[in-house]
Enzyme design. Structure first.
Site, PDB file in Angstrom:
ATOM      1  N   GLY A   1       0.811  -1.210   0.000  1.00 14.99           N
ATOM      2  CA  GLY A   1       0.000   0.000   0.000  1.00 14.99           C
ATOM      3  C   GLY A   1       0.846   1.262   0.000  1.00 14.99           C
TER       4      GLY A   1
ATOM      5  N   GLU B   1     -19.376  16.754   3.599  1.00 14.01           N
ATOM      6  CA  GLU B   1     -18.590  17.631   2.725  1.00 14.01           C
ATOM      7  C   GLU B   1     -19.167  17.666   1.320  1.00 14.01           C
ATOM      8  OE1 GLU B   1     -14.291  17.099   5.029  1.00 14.01           O
ATOM      9  OE2 GLU B   1     -14.959  15.608   3.573  1.00 14.01           O
TER      10      GLU B   1
END
Length: 446
Positions: free
Chosen positions: A14, A178
């Site tokens: 990752g 948001e």
């Protein structure tokens, strides 16, 4: 003649916050670090919604992993997806984008694969309600948002026009809040007076949340302030609801009394729930470690897997002390894992101290000049919260170019309500489905 000594091999799965900070912690160590990621970029995920809503470009929130780590001479990057771990042979099995197989040996393994969107067992919803975890997701959402207004302009009747002008968000966490605020700003300010057949400010934004409040993790006072701010912007809150069906023309929700309601909506965005990627389950099978309901891996206080001190799990995919899935948790746990490996290589025999998370706070941007920030006992909202939000995100953006570009884009957006990144693509309707393009005609006669 000196024998060649193979350096200690550290494989990091990752290239998000946890993986990046782990690699940085090993920068000056005599180890060979390999970062494996299925994408070739590091993504500043907290600002994905600003890419989706047209404030920031892809390049301002995503940097090539190789460029970010170019000064780390002991780090190499591989574009591949980890599929399994052989803990006996200490091998990571991975798949290249072309389907080819890789087997990478390791002495230390740092798992930093993050989480993906969860539809709670209804993966069929994904086709009609995209999540927002990747750059592709953000660009898909941008296309759906601005396309909806274009479709409303040519809708044959008022009923269909209203369906295109209604937006539904599932999930009242930071991402849902948001996005809801951004859509209201786009409708009320950015697209003002751009269309002939309707007033964009009349667009409806519906936010569905299963609990009794939005931003519940921020505490009741900030959650109430956020709810009031959303309602003042025109966002319609539907709390205590559960989405039971999603299709191309809307969604069905169920309230706590069991009553169901159908909403005709052409744009549904999914911001509720996460789950671990398949590699987490593969690692759990290989090591016998337990996973929680979302697939997070239970770790020891030093982030290792029981019985496997060479494997550390960091970031969103680790389960430890109910730590939230925040970027700051990923950064700190990744840096900790890298430091522990570095200390081991340097010959420090002391048992590492348990990982301790320092809560630097949480922040959510709602609308221009309005945000909520929680940092310990400090609770900020309104303009003060917005300034704190601005500072926090500038501090953690990767690269000077990204910071400068974000400042310029924010300045334009906040001063004029315009958004520079509104371009979206449509499939070529003239190209026959499934047919490859024919040969190009010659540039000149033979």
């Amino acid at each position: 003649m000196q024998d060649h000594v193979t350096p200690r091999r550290v494989v990091i799965l990752g290239g998000g916050f946890a993986g990046l900070f782990a690699a940085r912690a090993l920068r000056r160590s005599p180890v060979a670090v390999t970062v494996i990621d299925r994408r070739a970029h590091h993504l500043f995920q907290p600002l994905l919604y600003q890419c989706a809503s047209g404030i920031l470009s892809e390049g301002q929130i995503a940097q090539p992993l190789r460029a970010v780590l170019r000064r780390h001479h002991n780090v190499s990057c591989l574009l591949a997806e980890a599929t399994d771990v052989d803990v006996e042979a200490r091998l990571v099995h991975a798949r290249r984008p072309d389907g080819g197989a890789l087997a990478l040996p390791y002495d230390d393994l740092i798992v930093a694969v993050g989480m993906r969107q969860s539809y709670f067992g209804h993966d069929e919803f994904a086709a009609h309600a995209p999540g927002m975890k990747t750059l592709n997701d953000a660009l898909d959402i941008r296309r759906r948002l601005y396309r909806a207004f274009e479709m409303a302009e040519t809708a044959p009747d008022a009923e269909e026009r209203q369906q295109w002008l209604t937006f539904a968000l599932v999930g009242g966490g930071p991402t849902g809040v948001e996005l809801a605020g951004q859509i209201r700003e786009i409708a009320g300010h950015t697209l003002e007076r751009e269309f002939q057949t309707f007033d964009s400010a009349q667009a409806r934004v519906l936010l569905f949340e299963g609990s009794d409040e939005v931003l519940g993790a921020f505490g009741r006072p900030l959650a109430h302030r956020a709810a009031r701010t959303l309602q003042s912007l025109g966002v319609e809150l539907h709390l205590g609801t559960k989405v039971t069906d999603v299709d191309a023309h809307g969604l069905t929700v169920q309230d706590r009394d069991g009553a169901t309601t159908r909403f005709e909506v052409r744009t549904v965005l999914w911001t509720a729930g996460v789950e671990a990627p398949p590699i987490a389950a593969a690692l759990a099978r290989a090591t016998g470690v337990t996973q929680d309901r979302a697939g997070r891996i239970a770790v020891e206080p030093d982030l290792t897997i029981p019985g496997h001190p060479e494997i550390r799990v960091t970031g969103d995919v680790m389960s430890l002390n109910r730590l939230p899935g925040l970027a700051e948790v990923a950064m700190q746990s990744g840096a900790y894992a890298g430091r522990v490996v570095r200390h081991a290589v340097e010959g420090r025999t002391k048992q590492p101290k348990p990982f301790k998370y320092w809560d630097l706070g949480s922040a959510a941007y709602i609308a221009r000049g309005r945000a909520v920030v929680k940092a310990g006992p400090l609770h900020l909202s309104g303009a003060t919260g917005w300034l704190a939000w601005l500072f926090i995100h500038l501090a953690f953006l990767t690269g000077f170019r990204s910071r400068l570009g974000a400042v310029l884009s924010w300045s334009v957006a906040f001063a004029t309500s315009s958004r520079r990144e509104r371009a979206f693509t449509q499939p070529d309707a003239d190209a026959p489905a499934g047919r490859a393009p024919g040969p190009k005609p010659p540039l000149s006669p033979p």
